[in-house]
Write an enzyme that holds these catalytic residues in place. Structure first.
Site, PDB file in Angstrom:
ATOM      1  N   THR A  18       0.829  -1.206   0.000  1.00  0.00           N
ATOM      2  CA  THR A  18       0.000   0.000   0.000  1.00  0.00           C
ATOM      3  C   THR A  18       0.865   1.259   0.000  1.00  0.00           C
ATOM      4  OG1 THR A  18      -1.562  -1.250   1.383  1.00  0.00           O
ATOM      5  CG2 THR A  18      -1.972   1.098   1.131  1.00  0.00           C
ATOM      6  N   ARG A  22       7.896  -2.727   2.711  1.00  0.00           N
ATOM      7  CA  ARG A  22       8.078  -2.842   4.170  1.00  0.00           C
ATOM      8  C   ARG A  22       8.448  -4.261   4.535  1.00  0.00           C
ATOM      9  NH1 ARG A  22       3.219   0.918   6.674  1.00  0.00           N
ATOM     10  NH2 ARG A  22       3.688   2.632   5.276  1.00  0.00           N
ATOM     11  N   SER A 113       6.243   3.751   8.641  1.00  0.00           N
ATOM     12  CA  SER A 113       5.098   4.476   9.169  1.00  0.00           C
ATOM     13  C   SER A 113       4.773   4.135  10.623  1.00  0.00           C
ATOM     14  CB  SER A 113       3.899   4.221   8.252  1.00  0.00           C
ATOM     15  OG  SER A 113       2.853   5.064   8.600  1.00  0.00           O
ATOM     16  N   HIS A 114       3.573   3.606  10.849  1.00  0.00           N
ATOM     17  CA  HIS A 114       3.118   3.353  12.218  1.00  0.00           C
ATOM     18  C   HIS A 114       3.618   2.016  12.754  1.00  0.00           C
ATOM     19  CE1 HIS A 114       0.580   1.467   9.330  1.00  0.00           C
ATOM     20  NE2 HIS A 114       0.174   0.618  10.254  1.00  0.00           N
ATOM     21  N   LYS A 126      10.170   3.994   0.322  1.00  0.00           N
ATOM     22  CA  LYS A 126       9.196   4.290  -0.733  1.00  0.00           C
ATOM     23  C   LYS A 126       9.730   5.402  -1.620  1.00  0.00           C
ATOM     24  CE  LYS A 126       6.549   7.048   2.607  1.00  0.00           C
ATOM     25  NZ  LYS A 126       5.237   7.403   3.144  1.00  0.00           N
ATOM     26  N   ASP A 278       1.847   9.849  13.650  1.00  0.00           N
ATOM     27  CA  ASP A 278       2.469   8.522  13.612  1.00  0.00           C
ATOM     28  C   ASP A 278       3.972   8.585  13.327  1.00  0.00           C
ATOM     29  OD1 ASP A 278       2.354   9.226  10.923  1.00  0.00           O
ATOM     30  OD2 ASP A 278       2.054   7.155  10.267  1.00  0.00           O
ATOM     31  N   ASP A 280       5.955   8.397  10.737  1.00  0.00           N
ATOM     32  CA  ASP A 280       6.496   9.263   9.692  1.00  0.00           C
ATOM     33  C   ASP A 280       5.713  10.558   9.521  1.00  0.00           C
ATOM     34  OD1 ASP A 280       4.330   7.806   8.708  1.00  0.00           O
ATOM     35  OD2 ASP A 280       5.039   7.930   6.644  1.00  0.00           O
ATOM     36  N   ASP A 282       2.510  11.291   8.855  1.00  0.00           N
ATOM     37  CA  ASP A 282       1.421  11.541   7.914  1.00  0.00           C
ATOM     38  C   ASP A 282       0.036  11.233   8.485  1.00  0.00           C
ATOM     39  OD1 ASP A 282       1.845   8.834   7.852  1.00  0.00           O
ATOM     40  OD2 ASP A 282       2.048   8.660   5.676  1.00  0.00           O
ATOM     41  N   ARG A 283      -0.030  10.518   9.601  1.00  0.00           N
ATOM     42  CA  ARG A 283      -1.341  10.243  10.202  1.00  0.00           C
ATOM     43  C   ARG A 283      -1.653  11.231  11.310  1.00  0.00           C
ATOM     44  NH1 ARG A 283      -2.496   3.813  10.508  1.00  0.00           N
ATOM     45  NH2 ARG A 283      -1.684   3.339   8.447  1.00  0.00           N
ATOM     46  N   GLU A 364      -8.620   9.248   4.682  1.00  0.00           N
ATOM     47  CA  GLU A 364      -8.783   7.808   4.854  1.00  0.00           C
ATOM     48  C   GLU A 364      -9.198   7.548   6.294  1.00  0.00           C
ATOM     49  OE1 GLU A 364      -6.117   5.138   2.356  1.00  0.00           O
ATOM     50  OE2 GLU A 364      -4.710   6.535   3.232  1.00  0.00           O
ATOM     51  N   GLU A 365      -9.948   6.464   6.480  1.00  0.00           N
ATOM     52  CA  GLU A 365     -10.398   6.109   7.820  1.00  0.00           C
ATOM     53  C   GLU A 365      -9.240   5.756   8.749  1.00  0.00           C
ATOM     54  OE1 GLU A 365      -9.678   2.820   8.715  1.00  0.00           O
ATOM     55  OE2 GLU A 365      -8.892   2.585   6.665  1.00  0.00           O
ATOM     56  N   SER A 366      -8.078   5.458   8.157  1.00  0.00           N
ATOM     57  CA  SER A 366      -6.923   5.012   8.920  1.00  0.00           C
ATOM     58  C   SER A 366      -6.127   6.200   9.482  1.00  0.00           C
ATOM     59  CB  SER A 366      -6.031   4.161   8.029  1.00  0.00           C
ATOM     60  OG  SER A 366      -5.698   4.883   6.849  1.00  0.00           O
ATOM     61  N   LYS A 377      -0.679  12.395   2.885  1.00  0.00           N
ATOM     62  CA  LYS A 377      -1.491  12.793   4.021  1.00  0.00           C
ATOM     63  C   LYS A 377      -0.578  13.486   5.023  1.00  0.00           C
ATOM     64  CE  LYS A 377      -1.491   8.072   5.984  1.00  0.00           C
ATOM     65  NZ  LYS A 377      -0.965   7.141   4.979  1.00  0.00           N
ATOM     66  N   ARG A 497      -8.762  -6.694   7.770  1.00  0.00           N
ATOM     67  CA  ARG A 497      -9.452  -5.504   8.247  1.00  0.00           C
ATOM     68  C   ARG A 497     -10.930  -5.625   7.912  1.00  0.00           C
ATOM     69  NH1 ARG A 497      -5.041  -2.781   9.597  1.00  0.00           N
ATOM     70  NH2 ARG A 497      -3.386  -2.260   8.124  1.00  0.00           N
TER      71      ARG A 497
HETATM   72  C1  VG1 Z   1      -2.823   1.162   5.831  1.00  0.00           C
HETATM   73  C2  VG1 Z   1      -4.098   1.977   5.833  1.00  0.00           C
HETATM   74  C3  VG1 Z   1      -4.154   2.862   4.604  1.00  0.00           C
HETATM   75  C4  VG1 Z   1      -2.896   3.744   4.554  1.00  0.00           C
HETATM   76  C5  VG1 Z   1      -1.663   2.871   4.613  1.00  0.00           C
HETATM   77  C6  VG1 Z   1      -0.388   3.685   4.671  1.00  0.00           C
HETATM   78  O1  VG1 Z   1      -2.792   0.322   4.699  1.00  0.00           O
HETATM   79  O2  VG1 Z   1      -5.216   1.141   5.898  1.00  0.00           O
HETATM   80  O3  VG1 Z   1      -5.318   3.633   4.638  1.00  0.00           O
HETATM   81  O4  VG1 Z   1      -2.881   4.514   3.385  1.00  0.00           O
HETATM   82  O5  VG1 Z   1      -1.700   2.044   5.764  1.00  0.00           O
HETATM   83  O6  VG1 Z   1      -0.394   4.549   5.756  1.00  0.00           O
HETATM   84  P1  VG1 Z   1      -3.195  -1.236   4.756  1.00  0.00           P
HETATM   85  O7  VG1 Z   1      -2.951  -1.754   3.378  1.00  0.00           O
HETATM   86  O8  VG1 Z   1      -2.340  -1.863   5.816  1.00  0.00           O
HETATM   87  O9  VG1 Z   1      -4.627  -1.275   5.154  1.00  0.00           O
HETATM   88  V1  VG1 Z   1       1.040   4.790   6.621  1.00  0.00           V
HETATM   89  O10 VG1 Z   1       0.801   6.109   7.648  1.00  0.00           O
HETATM   90  O11 VG1 Z   1       1.265   3.282   7.235  1.00  0.00           O
HETATM   91  O12 VG1 Z   1       2.177   5.082   5.426  1.00  0.00           O
HETATM   92 CO    CO Z   2       2.445   6.988   8.258  1.00  0.00          CO
END
Ligand code: VG1
Ligand code: CO
Length: 544
Positions: A18, A22, A113-114, A126, A278, A280, A282-283, A364-366, A377, A497
């Site tokens: 996504t 990673r 990221s998180h 990335k 988070d 990096d 972006d959240r 995004e909901e995340s 983001k 999910r």
């Molecule tokens: C998750 C989230 C998605 C987000 C992605 C990257 O992906 O659901 O909405 O864009 O992480 O965010 P997945 O495929 O695990 O559902 V970040 O802040 O981890 O770069």
């Molecule tokens: Co992130």
């Protein structure tokens, strides 16, 4: 200094998910693993000779070493200039900002990221293109294809670059400039929001804030912007020093992992507003006093109030949200008479809409919210936009959100995650749902009747590219939904999910506890997908 060509063997698992590639740190530490992927990125690109590459990351374990390798390989590949965040630090939105502002060819961001960091945890890499946004699927697929047959990579033989001192120097034929990671980003924020008004609200006490950087990359950004430029008291930013292992935690801003902030916001003397970001940067998570705002609601409230902020005073071109994100923003778009787009999960799908000027806000909901100011983001941006709106409206977060529900209706929303599930079991569950799908329309479960079931696919309205199999949607006749998807960011087994949504128009019924309000849908999801039997799990690992 000489450029060496190193013989290597391809790896078969360098498929970006996504958001980039990673893997566990230990995987990235295998000989040639990082180098192979970096070379695959460069081989997939054309025309960068003499151009600028931006490099930085979230400071996690392996960040500094990876920066050195990338710089030496970029010099060998023929880039003319590299812009590197001091200490190897650049948040994801700041990297996007720097790429755009300095008209770079692209950038490499180091982050998982998180996901947790440290020698036994996760690392990631990335590539972002010249628009500052994540590489589109066509490009990540090209990188993956190249990685599967790569036979050699090129690297400059040179001493490590001093990435801790601002300034510039040459690395072979490439100029390296170490830049302040915060400056460009903070300057951009000042053009979007009314810093004077926010400062006044903070000084008068109308607004008080805590920000949890979760020992991750936003610490320096939040200190500079919230404390230095906006005058919030010292200590406003907590967990503000980026650590290679994020203090041992999950740098994921939600009610489970941002517990330091949650405790403060639910305690006595809570500030009026709380934010967290988070790994990096972006959240974002935003909260009022003892009041959690879902990311889907946050997008809708920001959209409805955008014109109160200088950067969005002229209104929005459109709104885009990922498919699993609740439809709350759609109702605002309809009221504003603007377009609303539904895209697959992942920020890369917003890039074309933003570039084409079709969308201004995305979410995004995340816990991801952002706008056309960059192509990622942006956690701190969302916090600042909320602060600007609060400074203008001088109401509590809870009042603003409940009033929003009264006007537009409330979308009860929750996501249930089952982590590190056996991959075959998870794929079997999805296949099972696909097999069931054609026979489900019209079936009745308690109060709910299924209207349709499909596997979401998306045709990009700008370039016509198609993404299929983006999540199974069970749509009910009353507008409620259950969505099933497998994560594309995990590094262990599979993560299932389950996204649940129910719309409630009646203000008298808008005060329920979320899980209770979604109770029937949760049970239907469990039955349809045979979650317990197939995963062996009684309950989700994380509920957001
Ligand atoms: C998750 C989230 C998605 C987000 C992605 C990257 O992906 O659901 O909405 O864009 O992480 O965010 P997945 O495929 O695990 O559902 V970040 O802040 O981890 O770069
Ligand atoms: Co992130």
């Amino acid at each position: 200094m000489t450029i060496r060509t190193i013989a290597t063997e391809p790896f078969d698992d360098q498929k970006p998910g996504t958001s980039g590639l990673r893997k566990k740190v230990k995987v990235f530490q295998r000989p040639h693993y990082l180098e192979n992927f970096v070379q695959s990125i460069f081989n997939a690109l054309e025309g960068f000779g003499g151009k600028t590459l931006v490099v930085g990351g979230d400071g996690r374990y392996l960040n500094r070493e990876a920066v050195q390798t990338i710089l030496k390989m970029a010099a060998a590949a023929g880039f003319g200039r590299a812009l590197v965040g001091q200490g190897g630090i650049l948040s994801t939105p700041a990297a996007s900002c720097v790429i755009r502002k300095h008209q770079a060819f692209g950038g490499i961001i180091l982050s998982a990221s998180h996901n947790p960091g440290g020698p036994d945890e996760d690392f990631g890499i990335k590539y972002n293109a010249a628009n500052g946004g994540p590489a589109p699927e066509k490009l990540t697929e090209a990188m993956f294809a190249i990685s599967r047959s790569l036979k050699e990579y090129r690297i400059l033989e040179a001493d490590d670059v001093d990435i801790d001192s601002l300034g510039g120097g040459m690395l072979g034929g490439m100029r390296v400039e170490i830049i302040d990671p915060v400056d460009d980003y903070a300057a951009l924020m000042e053009t979007l929001f009314d810093f004077g008004r926010i400062r006044d609200a903070l000084t008068s006490g109308a607004l008080s804030v805590r920000f949890d950087a979760m020992h991750a990359v936003t610490g320096p950004y939040a200190r500079e912007i919230l404390e230095n430029r906006l005058g919030a008291p010292a200590g406003t930013v907590m967990n503000g020093t980026p650590l290679p292992d994020f203090g041992g935690g999950h740098p994921d801003p939600n009610l489970v992992h941002a517990h330091d902030l949650v405790e403060i916001m639910r305690g006595p003397n809570a500030p009026t507003f709380g934010g967290a970001s988070d790994g990096d940067g972006d959240r974002n998570m935003v909260m009022g006093r003892d009041f959690f705002v879902t990311p889907s609601d946050s997008l809708a409230v920001l959209a409805a109030n955008a014109t109160l902020t200088p950067g969005y005073a002229d209104g929005l071109a459109g709104i885009a949200r990922s498919m699993p994100t609740s439809g709350a923003a759609d109702r605002v778009a309809a009221a504003l008479g603007i377009d609303c787009y539904e895209t697959p999960t992942g920020w890369k799908f917003f890039g074309n809409l933003l570039d084409a000027g079709r969308a201004t806000l995305c979410g995004e909901e995340s816990f991801g919210t952002g706008s056309a100011h960059v192509r990622e983001k942006d956690g701190l941006w969302a916090v600042l936009m909320w602060m600007n709106i609060l400074a203008v409206r001088q109401e509590t977060v809870a009042d603003i959100v409940t009033e929003h529900w009264r006007k537009y209706g409330r979308n009860y929303y929750s996501r249930h995650d089952y982590e590190a599930v056996d991959a075959d079991a998870a794929n079997g569950l999805m296949d099972h749902l696909r097999e069931l799908a054609p026979g489900l329309a019209g079936r009745v479960f308690g109060d709910y009747t299924i209207e349709t079931v499909d596997d979401f696919s998306y045709t990009d309205p700008v370039d016509g590219s198609v993404a299929t199999k983006q999540g199974i949607r069970v749509l009910f006749t009353d507008g409620s939904r259950v969505v099933f998807r497998l994560s594309g960011t995990g590094t262990q087994g599979a993560t299932l999910r389950v996204y649940l949504e129910r719309y409630e128009q009646d203000p008298a019924a808008q005060g329920q506890e979320t899980q209770a309000a979604l109770g029937q849908l949760i049970a239907i999801a469990g039955d349809l997908a045979e979650i317990k039997a197939r995963t062996g799990r009684d309950a989700p690992d994380v509920i957001t």
